[in-house]
Design an enzyme around this catalytic site. Structure first.
Site, short mmCIF file in Angstrom:
data_model
loop_
_atom_site.label_atom_id
_atom_site.label_comp_id
_atom_site.label_asym_id
_atom_site.label_seq_id
_atom_site.Cartn_x
_atom_site.Cartn_y
_atom_site.Cartn_z
N ASN B 83 0.81 -1.22 0.00
CA ASN B 83 0.00 0.00 0.00
C ASN B 83 0.84 1.28 0.00
OD1 ASN B 83 -1.62 -2.14 2.01
ND2 ASN B 83 -2.75 -1.35 0.25
N ILE B 91 1.06 6.91 -0.15
CA ILE B 91 0.36 5.93 0.68
C ILE B 91 -1.07 5.77 0.22
CG2 ILE B 91 -0.35 5.36 3.04
CD1 ILE B 91 1.89 7.37 3.95
N CYS B 92 -1.53 4.53 0.16
CA CYS B 92 -2.94 4.29 -0.12
C CYS B 92 -3.61 3.85 1.17
CB CYS B 92 -3.10 3.20 -1.18
SG CYS B 92 -4.81 2.83 -1.56
N LEU B 93 -4.26 4.79 1.83
CA LEU B 93 -4.96 4.48 3.09
C LEU B 93 -6.24 5.30 3.11
CD1 LEU B 93 -4.87 3.01 5.83
CD2 LEU B 93 -3.68 4.97 6.76
N GLN B 126 -1.25 0.27 -3.66
CA GLN B 126 -0.66 1.49 -4.20
C GLN B 126 0.43 1.09 -5.19
OE1 GLN B 126 -1.38 4.86 -3.33
NE2 GLN B 126 0.02 5.36 -5.00
#
Lengths: 184, 199
Positions: B83, B91-93, B126
């Site tokens: 991610n 960041i993929c959150l 990500q």
């Protein structure tokens, strides 16, 4: 890079207060969940979270399509927040001039057990008024003073469903009766 | 910066310094400039993960509309995680995007990022290459992540297999990081990694 990454408590951080730890804890109970300051023009959501009204209003404006509680993400809306009125909360400077006024509290009169006090009609006084001459009889007015009838069952309960069903039946009976009057 | 943003960051900063995570050394927060618009975070790699023992630096940019909009955060330390982009650190959150809530703080965000290191989510990646390896070859993924932690985040676990392969590519005159990325992306297959770089 490395030096700034070191966590250091900054003793000169602004806004330092000299209150004791206990006082601080009490104050934090009344802090807005958005600005983390003591809530001004406080409102509380149905899920019980406290905010300044200007803060919550801005949050709701930021995401009109996704109105959720900033703390627990429960659904919230402008209509469903309750303002908190403490004592002596009228200050000279009114921040509400900048944002729409916070929603007003909803007052329900306490239920009176003595029926209709003004006229002494006693309990359960109903008055229905109708002009009977068909086809003008549709314009019927009804007055219910003191309304001693039980209030509608809350939405979602079995009783609510039953009452809805019954009222639909009565509606259809009435429509059939009118049709019968017309065509008979 | 808008008044409310600066005021809140100052308050958060004060509180985070007293938090048990900072005292325990699992997260850190520092200032980058005097306007409180940019901060630097640091999280410790969680135990029982390939990131254990590493420290990961984060760039935190506070928008003017904070806390109504989330802070912009990316990893400055290179990290091998499904991610997080292995190239940019993006960041993929969800809470840093559409699931942001105004009551979240830098402390809770840093803790969420730490939790993300413990539990990668390959279905919402990500970095597609990392996510594919995470799903299809968990053993190699763990090895790669541990190696990156050792090399870039100061982790104590040296992965000799990776080091020797990187060294062999270095001997061919290839840049170290470039070699590491190629090897990591091609499941440490020296031949394919070299082919990709020269092809």
């Amino acid at each position: 890079m490395a030096e700034t990454s070191q966590a250091r408590a900054s003793p000169s951080a602004p806004g330092g207060d000299a209150g004791g730890e206990e006082d601080k804890h009490d104050e934090r109970m009344l802090e807005c969940n958005i600005c983390l300051d003591t809530a001004r023009d406080a409102v509380v959501s149905m899920c019980g979270h406290l905010f300044c009204w200007p803060c919550l209003h801005q949050w709701l404006e930021t995401r009109p399509s996704r109105q959720v509680c900033p703390v627990c993400k429960a659904a919230i809306s402008r209509e469903k927040v309750i303002p908190l009125y403490g004592r002596g909360n009228t200050k000279q400077e009114d921040p509400r001039n900048k944002v729409p006024p916070r929603p007003a509290g909803q007052r329900t009169e306490p239920e009176s057990t003595s029926g209709f006090p003004g006229f002494g009609f006693g309990e359960g006084f109903h008055m229905s008024f109708g002009i009977g001459a068909f086809p003008f009889g549709i314009f019927t007015s009804t007055f219910n003073f003191g309304d001693p009838r039980p209030s509608a069952a809350p939405r979602g309960t079995a009783q609510f469903e039953e009452e809805q069903f019954l009222s639909k039946i009565f509606l259809w009976v009435a429509i059939l009766f009118v049709l019968w009057l017309v065509f008979a | 910066m808008a008044n409310i943003a600066a005021k809140r960051i100052k308050r958060e900063f004060k509180e985070i310094m007293k938090s048990e995570e900072v005292i325990g050394g699992s997260i850190k927060l520092g200032l980058v400039n005097e306007n409180w618009t940019e901060l630097k975070g640091e999280i410790a790699g969680p135990v029982d993960t390939p990131y254990e023992g590493g420290t990961f630096l984060l760039e935190i940019k506070v928008p003017e509309t904070y806390p109504f909009n989330p802070p912009k955060i990316r990893f400055l330390t290179k990290i091998w995680h499904p991610n997080v982009s292995s190239v940019t650190g993006a960041i993929c959150l969800d809470i840093l995007k559409d699931q942001w809530a105004a009551a979240l703080t830098l402390r809770t965000v840093l803790l969420s990022l730490q939790a993300l290191l413990s539990a990668g989510e390959p279905n919402d990646p990500q970095d597609a290459v990392v996510a594919k390896q995470f799903r299809e070859n968990p053993r190699l993924f763990t090895m790669t992540a541990r190696h990156w932690t050792n090399v870039y985040a100061g982790g104590p676990n040296i992965v000799h297999e990776c080091n020797s392969k990187v060294q062999r590519m270095l001997d061919m005159g290839i840049d170290e990081h470039q070699a590491r990325v190629a090897l990591s992306s091609y499941d440490w297959d020296l031949e394919r990694a070299t082919e990709q770089l020269f092809g």
